[in-house]
Design a protein around this motif. Structure first.
Motif, PDB file in Angstrom:
ATOM      1  N   ALA A 225     109.491 -59.714  49.083  1.00 16.90           N
ATOM      2  CA  ALA A 225     109.438 -58.781  48.347  1.00 16.90           C
ATOM      3  C   ALA A 225     107.431 -58.562  48.053  1.00 16.90           C
ATOM      4  O   ALA A 225     106.856 -58.913  49.053  1.00 16.90           O
ATOM      5  CB  ALA A 225     108.922 -59.329  46.151  1.00 16.90           C
TER       6      ALA A 225
ATOM      7  N   ILE B  63     115.768 -62.585  55.234  1.00 15.80           N
ATOM      8  CA  ILE B  63     115.270 -62.759  53.687  1.00 15.80           C
ATOM      9  C   ILE B  63     114.886 -63.854  54.369  1.00 15.80           C
ATOM     10  O   ILE B  63     115.107 -65.434  54.663  1.00 15.80           O
ATOM     11  CB  ILE B  63     116.597 -62.828  52.430  1.00 15.80           C
ATOM     12  N   SER B  64     113.791 -64.460  53.252  1.00 16.69           N
ATOM     13  CA  SER B  64     112.622 -65.197  53.571  1.00 16.69           C
ATOM     14  C   SER B  64     112.857 -66.191  53.306  1.00 16.69           C
ATOM     15  O   SER B  64     113.828 -66.417  51.758  1.00 16.69           O
ATOM     16  CB  SER B  64     110.181 -64.999  53.398  1.00 16.69           C
TER      17      SER B  64
ATOM     18  N   ARG C 145     110.948 -68.709  51.430  1.00 20.61           N
ATOM     19  CA  ARG C 145     110.625 -68.829  50.482  1.00 20.61           C
ATOM     20  C   ARG C 145     111.537 -67.946  49.403  1.00 20.61           C
ATOM     21  O   ARG C 145     111.418 -68.505  47.727  1.00 20.61           O
ATOM     22  CB  ARG C 145     109.193 -67.968  50.242  1.00 20.61           C
ATOM     23  N   TYR C 146     112.632 -67.411  49.581  1.00 23.23           N
ATOM     24  CA  TYR C 146     113.876 -67.002  48.440  1.00 23.23           C
ATOM     25  C   TYR C 146     115.079 -67.933  48.702  1.00 23.23           C
ATOM     26  O   TYR C 146     115.703 -67.324  48.144  1.00 23.23           O
ATOM     27  CB  TYR C 146     113.964 -65.553  48.584  1.00 23.23           C
TER      28      TYR C 146
ATOM     29  N   ASP D  25     116.092 -68.347  45.039  1.00 21.16           N
ATOM     30  CA  ASP D  25     116.668 -67.164  44.230  1.00 21.16           C
ATOM     31  C   ASP D  25     116.055 -66.070  45.473  1.00 21.16           C
ATOM     32  O   ASP D  25     114.931 -65.203  44.590  1.00 21.16           O
ATOM     33  CB  ASP D  25     116.007 -67.673  43.205  1.00 21.16           C
ATOM     34  N   ALA D  26     117.109 -65.649  45.547  1.00 20.76           N
ATOM     35  CA  ALA D  26     117.394 -63.803  45.945  1.00 20.76           C
ATOM     36  C   ALA D  26     116.620 -63.051  45.088  1.00 20.76           C
ATOM     37  O   ALA D  26     117.140 -61.224  45.715  1.00 20.76           O
ATOM     38  CB  ALA D  26     117.474 -63.852  47.474  1.00 20.76           C
ATOM     39  N   SER D  27     117.170 -62.780  44.065  1.00 16.66           N
ATOM     40  CA  SER D  27     117.394 -61.532  43.136  1.00 16.66           C
ATOM     41  C   SER D  27     115.814 -61.086  43.420  1.00 16.66           C
ATOM     42  O   SER D  27     116.230 -59.440  42.645  1.00 16.66           O
ATOM     43  CB  SER D  27     117.011 -62.568  41.423  1.00 16.66           C
ATOM     44  N   PRO D  28     114.652 -61.435  42.882  1.00 17.27           N
ATOM     45  CA  PRO D  28     113.648 -60.323  43.490  1.00 17.27           C
ATOM     46  C   PRO D  28     113.175 -59.437  44.301  1.00 17.27           C
ATOM     47  O   PRO D  28     113.320 -58.287  43.776  1.00 17.27           O
ATOM     48  CB  PRO D  28     112.358 -61.512  43.806  1.00 17.27           C
ATOM     49  N   ILE D  29     114.332 -59.525  45.496  1.00  9.30           N
ATOM     50  CA  ILE D  29     114.773 -59.121  46.766  1.00  9.30           C
ATOM     51  C   ILE D  29     115.078 -57.892  46.255  1.00  9.30           C
ATOM     52  O   ILE D  29     115.486 -56.565  46.607  1.00  9.30           O
ATOM     53  CB  ILE D  29     115.314 -59.716  48.000  1.00  9.30           C
TER      54      ILE D  29
END
Length: 310
Positions: free
Chosen positions: A235, A270-271, A273-274, A277-281
Motif C-alpha cells: 500500500a 501481495i506482501s 504484511r497484508y 486483510d488485503a483491503s488497503p491494496i
C-alpha cells in the motif's frame, strides 16, 4: 472461444497460509500456459483443478518465489508418464540457472524440456492466432513481463444482407465470404467479402508484469488490455519500501492501468504484511483506477471476454 485465468499463487516473496508464491495459469482454447512457478505450484494446480497439460512456462525473473516450483513440477510430470515436450521461456542470461532447476538433484526428465532465452521487445511464442510478447520491467534482477495478444478476428457477417439483399443462398458460401474469399453466384455476380463482412474485430490482450516498478513499457504493452495483472506488493504507506525493493504500490499499479486504458486490473504479489486483510491494496487502487479492480485470491478463476462481447 474461452480464455480463463487461474491465480495459483498471489503472495509476495513470503508465502502465507492463504497465499502461495507467484504462479498464474492461462487456459486459452485448451492450451495451458503457466506464468511463473513458485514453490508448491503443482499442488495448487491439483487443488484448483486446472489440468496438468501445460505446454509453455514463462519465467519473469529468477527470484525463488517465482521459480522454486519448477523441479517438483518437472518430476511430477515424469511420474505421470508425460511424453510431450515442454518449452520454458526465460530472460536473457537465465538459461543455465533454469537448467539446473530442471535437473535438480541430478534428475533427467524422460521428456524433452527446451529452455529458450527471449529478450524484451520480442515474441516468445508465435501461436495459433495469438502471440506471447515480452516487455522490459524494472526489478532488482534481469526481469521481463509477458503479454498474450490475439490476432484480429473477422468482422461480423451480415446474414440478413447476404440472404435478403444479395440473394446469396445459405450454405458454404457464407463461410467462404467470412473467411475473406469472394464467391460467384449462379447468375454470374461476384460477391466480395467486404459487402457482407464488417470491419475486423480485435482479439483479447492479457498482460502479466511479474515483479516490477511502474514502467512506461508496461503502459505501452497494456494499452487497451482486457486484463492487466500487475505487481501491487505494498500500500502507499510503504512506498519507500516499494522503491527500495523494486516493487509497485497499489496506487502505482492503478496509475499504470489508467494510463494504459486497461479494462480490468488484478493486483498480485501481495506482501505478507497484508496476510490478514488485503483491503488497503484494493481500496487504494480503486481510488486511482475506474475500471474493474480486484485483489485475486488463490484459486480464483477469471474469464477474459472479447472486447466486443455484449
Amino acid at each position: 472461444m474461452s480464455m480463463r485465468v487461474t491465480f495459483l499463487g498471489t503472495s509476495g516473496a513470503v508465502p502465507t497460509t492463504e497465499r502461495a508464491p507467484s504462479a498464474v495459469l492461462v487456459n486459452r482454447e485448451g492450451e495451458r500456459m503457466l506464468f511463473d512457478c513458485g514453490e508448491g505450484t503443482q499442488r495448487q494446480m491439483m487443488r484448483f483443478n486446472t489440468g496438468f497439460n501445460v505446454s509453455h512456462l514463462f519465467v519473469t525473473h529468477l527470484h525463488g518465489d517465482h521459480i522454486l516450483g519448477i523441479p517438483g513440477l518437472i518430476q511430477s510430470w515424469d511420474f505421470n508418464d508425460r511424453d510431450a515436450a515442454l518449452a520454458i521461456h526465460v530472460p536473457p542470461g537465465s538459461k543455465k540457472h533454469v537448467k539446473r532447476l530442471v535437473h535438480a538433484g541430478g534428475y533427467d526428465p524422460s521428456y524433452p524440456v527446451n529452455i529458450h532465452e527471449v529478450s524484451p521487445g520480442s515474441t516468445a511464442l508465435d501461436g495459433d492466432e495469438f502471440e506471447v510478447r515480452t516487455f522490459k520491467t524494472n526489478h532488482r534482477t534481469r526481469s521481463q513481463g509477458y503479454a498474450i495478444v490475439e490476432d484480429d478476428r473477422p468482422g461480423r457477417f451480415d446474414r440478413e444482407k447476404a440472404e435478403e439483399e444479395l440473394g446469396i443462398p445459405p450454405g458454404p458460401m457464407y463461410g467462404r465470404l467470412h473467411n475473406g474469399e469472394a464467391v460467384e453466384l449462379d447468375d454470374g455476380r461476384v460477391i466480395q467479402p467486404e459487402q457482407v463482412v464488417g470491419d475486423p474485430r480485435p482479439g483479447r490482450k492479457l498482460v502479466y508484469t511479474g515483479d516490477t516498478r511502474p514502467v512506461q513499457a508496461t503502459v505501452e504493452m497494456a494499452e487497451d488490455a482486457d486484463l492487466l495483472i500487475h505487481d501491487a506488493t505494498f500500500a502507499s504507506d510503504e512506498s519507500g519500501r516499494a522503491r527500495q525493493t523494486y516493487h509497485s504500490t497499489a496506487q502505482e499499479a492503478a496509475d499504470v492501468a489508467s494510463r494504459a486504458n486497461a479494462k480490468r486490473l488484478a493486483l498480485t504479489h501481495i506482501s505478507s504484511r497484508y496476510a490478514g486483510d488485503a483491503s488497503p491494496i484494493e481500496r487504494e487502487a480503486q481510488e486511482r483506477f475506474h475500471g474493474e479492480c480486484f485483489v485475486p485470491s488463490d484459486g480464483q478463476k477469471v474469464e477474459v471476454p472479447f472486447p466486443d462481447a455484449e
